[in-house]
Design a protein around this motif. Structure first.
Motif, mmCIF file in Angstrom:
data_model
loop_
_atom_site.group_PDB
_atom_site.id
_atom_site.type_symbol
_atom_site.label_atom_id
_atom_site.label_comp_id
_atom_site.label_asym_id
_atom_site.label_seq_id
_atom_site.Cartn_x
_atom_site.Cartn_y
_atom_site.Cartn_z
ATOM 1 N N ILE A 1 43.012 30.727 25.408
ATOM 2 C CA ILE A 1 43.079 32.131 25.158
ATOM 3 C C ILE A 1 42.301 32.855 26.181
ATOM 4 O O ILE A 1 42.854 34.084 26.697
ATOM 5 C CB ILE A 1 42.905 32.789 23.671
ATOM 6 C CG1 ILE A 1 43.721 32.096 22.610
ATOM 7 C CG2 ILE A 1 42.714 34.216 23.457
ATOM 8 C CD1 ILE A 1 43.384 32.609 21.199
ATOM 9 N N ALA A 2 41.182 32.739 26.419
ATOM 10 C CA ALA A 2 40.151 33.478 27.180
ATOM 11 C C ALA A 2 40.814 33.314 28.732
ATOM 12 O O ALA A 2 40.935 34.453 29.363
ATOM 13 C CB ALA A 2 38.758 33.024 27.264
ATOM 14 N N ALA A 3 41.229 32.099 29.022
ATOM 15 C CA ALA A 3 41.749 31.938 30.375
ATOM 16 C C ALA A 3 43.108 32.567 30.459
ATOM 17 O O ALA A 3 43.488 32.859 31.527
ATOM 18 C CB ALA A 3 42.007 30.390 30.622
ATOM 19 N N ALA A 4 43.643 32.300 29.471
ATOM 20 C CA ALA A 4 45.142 33.109 29.603
ATOM 21 C C ALA A 4 44.999 34.594 29.587
ATOM 22 O O ALA A 4 45.821 35.218 30.408
ATOM 23 C CB ALA A 4 46.016 32.695 28.426
ATOM 24 N N ALA B 1 45.815 39.300 33.515
ATOM 25 C CA ALA B 1 45.408 40.556 34.058
ATOM 26 C C ALA B 1 44.770 40.319 35.656
ATOM 27 O O ALA B 1 44.587 41.363 36.205
ATOM 28 C CB ALA B 1 44.093 41.327 33.378
ATOM 29 N N TYR B 2 44.541 39.265 35.896
ATOM 30 C CA TYR B 2 43.973 39.091 37.260
ATOM 31 C C TYR B 2 45.148 39.157 38.461
ATOM 32 O O TYR B 2 46.193 38.750 38.090
ATOM 33 C CB TYR B 2 43.371 37.581 37.229
ATOM 34 C CG TYR B 2 42.884 37.181 38.791
ATOM 35 C CD1 TYR B 2 41.769 37.725 39.075
ATOM 36 C CD2 TYR B 2 43.547 36.184 39.321
ATOM 37 C CE1 TYR B 2 41.065 37.217 40.315
ATOM 38 C CE2 TYR B 2 42.940 35.584 40.662
ATOM 39 C CZ TYR B 2 41.862 36.366 41.362
ATOM 40 O OH TYR B 2 41.247 35.898 42.321
ATOM 41 N N ARG B 3 44.537 39.899 39.317
ATOM 42 C CA ARG B 3 45.526 40.111 40.640
ATOM 43 C C ARG B 3 44.934 39.693 41.999
ATOM 44 O O ARG B 3 45.628 40.007 43.044
ATOM 45 C CB ARG B 3 45.822 41.639 40.582
ATOM 46 C CG ARG B 3 46.480 42.035 39.561
ATOM 47 C CD ARG B 3 48.049 41.822 39.274
ATOM 48 N NE ARG B 3 48.689 42.229 38.107
ATOM 49 C CZ ARG B 3 48.688 41.469 36.994
ATOM 50 N NH1 ARG B 3 48.084 40.587 36.715
ATOM 51 N NH2 ARG B 3 49.290 41.915 35.866
ATOM 52 N N GLY B 4 44.237 38.693 41.957
ATOM 53 C CA GLY B 4 43.557 38.563 43.285
ATOM 54 C C GLY B 4 44.405 37.354 43.935
ATOM 55 O O GLY B 4 45.586 36.979 43.420
#
Length: 229
Positions: free
Chosen positions: A25-28, A33-36
């Protein structure tokens, strides 16, 4: 008949599912939200155990947790080891089940209507409360499905478990490993018993999940109808 493979399998599956639930869940959530620029590479890395043969995953785990591996060497200096112990079965099951938890949970997070989330932010709600009070409940059906898939995958793990934990009766022998060695030894009746048992357990878990999902769907539908009236 020695029933230790059943208890070892259930203990391993529950432990691995517990770990993958939080880590997945933390990774998902982070990846949704990550856009790198490295998003594609990181996503591929997280999903890699899903496409690699289990024996390859087990070999990599041997390199990491073996006596001369980075973690294994440290553990050896501390006077302990992971290889061919029950924790090794948990590690193997966790690694192979993680992609299912991660991928399904990420899909659930990305299907959320973020207009609701943005509205909460404009009202001054903290990100922590937004996650626990809005995002997680909206994504829960997908997360629940991911949890069941992870449990089933952990229960049926064979290749990586055999590589890193071996076949030690009463310690690391899970049901899939017991099936393989029973069949290899010509004890087809014993192998068939284990096959039927693991199939029944897996089917029961999936059926319970389906009934629970249907109940949730009807409950939400009734709540929406009540609000409309």
């Amino acid at each position: 008949m020695d029933m230790s493979p059943l208890w070892i399998s259930l203990k391993t599956a529950f432990s691995a599912t517990f770990i993958t639930f939080f880590v997945g869940i933390a990774a998902a959530r982070w990846m949704s939200a990550y856009r790198g620029k490295l998003k594609g590479f990181i996503d591929a890395l997280f999903n890699l155990p899903l496409v690699l043969p289990p024996t390859v995953v087990g070999f990599f785990l041997l390199l990491i947790f073996g006596r001369y591996g980075p973690i294994g060497k440290l553990l050896f200096e501390l006077g302990t080891t992971i290889i061919f112990t029950w924790p090794a079965t948990v590690i193997a099951a966790t690694v192979v089940a993680f992609p299912l938890m991660y991928k399904t949970s990420r899909g659930a997070f990305e299907q959320i209507d973020y207009n609701v989330v943005n509205a909460a932010r404009t009202l001054g709600v903290s990100e922590w409360k937004i996650f626990w009070k809005i995002i997680l409940p909206l994504a829960w059906p997908g997360i629940a499905a991911a949890t069941v898939l992870s449990f089933a995958r952990s229960l049926g793990e064979f290749g990586a478990t055999l590589m890193i934990a071996g076949n030690i009766p009463g310690r690391t022998q899970t049901i899939p490993v017991a099936i393989f060695f029973a069949a290899e030894g010509g004890d087809m009746d014993k192998a068939l018993i284990w096959v039927i048992l693991i199939a029944v357990i897996s089917l029961a878990v999936i059926l319970l999940m389906n009934y629970w999902t249907e109940y949730q769907r009807r409950f939400l539908s009734s709540m929406s109808s009540a609000e409309g009236n």
